[in-house]
Design an enzyme around this catalytic site. Structure first.
Site, PDB file in Angstrom:
ATOM      1  N   ASP A  17     -21.183  68.564 -51.381  1.00 32.12           N
ATOM      2  CA  ASP A  17     -21.820  68.065 -50.143  1.00 32.12           C
ATOM      3  C   ASP A  17     -23.261  68.539 -49.991  1.00 32.12           C
ATOM      4  OD1 ASP A  17     -19.189  67.153 -49.515  1.00 32.12           O
ATOM      5  OD2 ASP A  17     -18.739  69.072 -48.572  1.00 32.12           O
ATOM      6  N   GLU A 224     -17.846  58.342 -44.181  1.00 32.59           N
ATOM      7  CA  GLU A 224     -18.351  59.689 -43.888  1.00 32.59           C
ATOM      8  C   GLU A 224     -19.731  59.854 -44.523  1.00 32.59           C
ATOM      9  OE1 GLU A 224     -15.556  62.418 -45.630  1.00 32.59           O
ATOM     10  OE2 GLU A 224     -15.989  61.775 -47.668  1.00 32.59           O
TER      11      GLU A 224
END
Length: 325
Positions: A17, A224
């Site tokens: 991420d 997301e």
């Protein structure tokens, strides 16, 4: 091409991420930190049981990053109970604001902020989460007018599909068929960078005919991983489709949108999740992302990578192959 492109940038920890930014002429990467644990995967994301954050500093696009150390630990976040997931960071007036999601004591994901004096950290968490926030994946965007905007949200384990009009209802589910898809959220920040200046709004992504993407359109709908950046006078909103594993892009002339779907940035990588950020450095654009090369495909043991990103003469992002190394 840099010799370290498309290769794991960190090899002693599992990292994922990556939110990457240029501060003080260097690249700083703000990833989540996957623990080296063996657990069964599920759609709720319980396997992503992260407990701390590290920051990485790159001198340039040809040099592997340095680990600045652990900059925030779950035990030092008063309101959080578990799962510190994908973070982001911004600078304002010499302070660095580190935004992160975590589950609160009741099990709801919220967004918190921690503050430091350096992009390297460490960061001290505020005593409570940012009121009005929910779900996961904060992206803090500094606009050219000096305002900052927080975008956030992820469905399934990230709980975004349980909200309608910013209200939680356990009975809500991801829309299907021709019903409009769940939207990521966007809200302007107050000057203190600790509170929202407004209720979160839907950031709507539309098709070529101006109609909102539908819940059944899993190749294009938002799942997301929101990211906002500006190139010229155009805002780019980029994101992950989750279960179909694409990184997509969309554009608008207004920071709030609506954003018109443009296409794919990256096709699926090795591993289930795909999560990214985009920055400009030394006149070139770069995509930071992760895959599971180091672990051979174990979903919760990921590694951060980057590669050059290119636009065509009309501003479209040129699609890249996620499996190319």
């Amino acid at each position: 091409m840099s010799s370290i492109e498309k290769k794991p940038l960190v090899n002693d920890l599992y990292t994922a991420d990556p939110s990457a930014h240029v501060f003080n002429g260097k690249i700083y990467i703000y990833p989540s930190h996957d623990r080296d644990i063996d657990v069964e995967s599920n759609d709720n994301g319980d396997q992503y049981d992260m407990t701390d954050y590290h920051v990485y500093e790159m001198d340039d696009e040809n040099t592997l990053p340095r680990d600045c150390g652990m900059v925030l630990d779950l035990k030092d976040i008063p309101w959080a109970s578990k799962q510190v997931w994908a973070p982001d960071c911004a600078e304002k007036d010499g302070k660095y604001y580190f935004f992160f999601p975590a589950r609160d004591k009741e099990g709801f994901f919220r967004v918190g902020v921690a503050i430091g004096d350096s992009p390297r950290g460490p960061f001290k968490a505020e005593p409570d989460y940012i009121k009005g926030t929910f779900s996961i994946d904060p992206c803090i965007f500094p606009d050219t007018d000096k305002n900052f905007y927080l975008t956030f949200g992820g469905i399934w384990g990230g709980q975004l599909d349980k909200y309608r009009n910013n209200k939680y209802d356990e009975a809500n589910t991801e829309p299907t068929g021709d019903t409009p898809a769940v939207c990521p959220k966007i809200a302007k920040m107050n000057p203190d960078m600790k509170t929202l200046a407004e209720d979160p709004r839907d950031l709507v992504i539309v098709d070529e005919n101006g109609k909102p993407l539908t819940g059944g359109d899993h190749d294009r709908r938002y799942f997301e991983d929101p990211w906002l950046f500006k190139k010229g006078d155009t805002y780019y909103f980029t994101y992950s489709t989750g279960d179909t594993h694409f990184l997509n892009w969309s554009t608008s002339k207004n920071v709030y949108g609506p954003y018109t779907f443009g296409g794919k940035i990256l096709t699926p990588v090795l591993g289930w999740t795909t999560h990214h950020s985009i920055l400009e450095f030394n006149g070139k654009w770069y995509l930071f992302y992760h895959d599971c090369e180091r672990s051979g495909g174990i979903n919760q043991k990921r590694n951060v990578k980057f590669r050059e990103l290119k636009f065509d003469d009309k501003g479209a992002i040129i699609t890249m192959d996620g499996m190319e190394r």
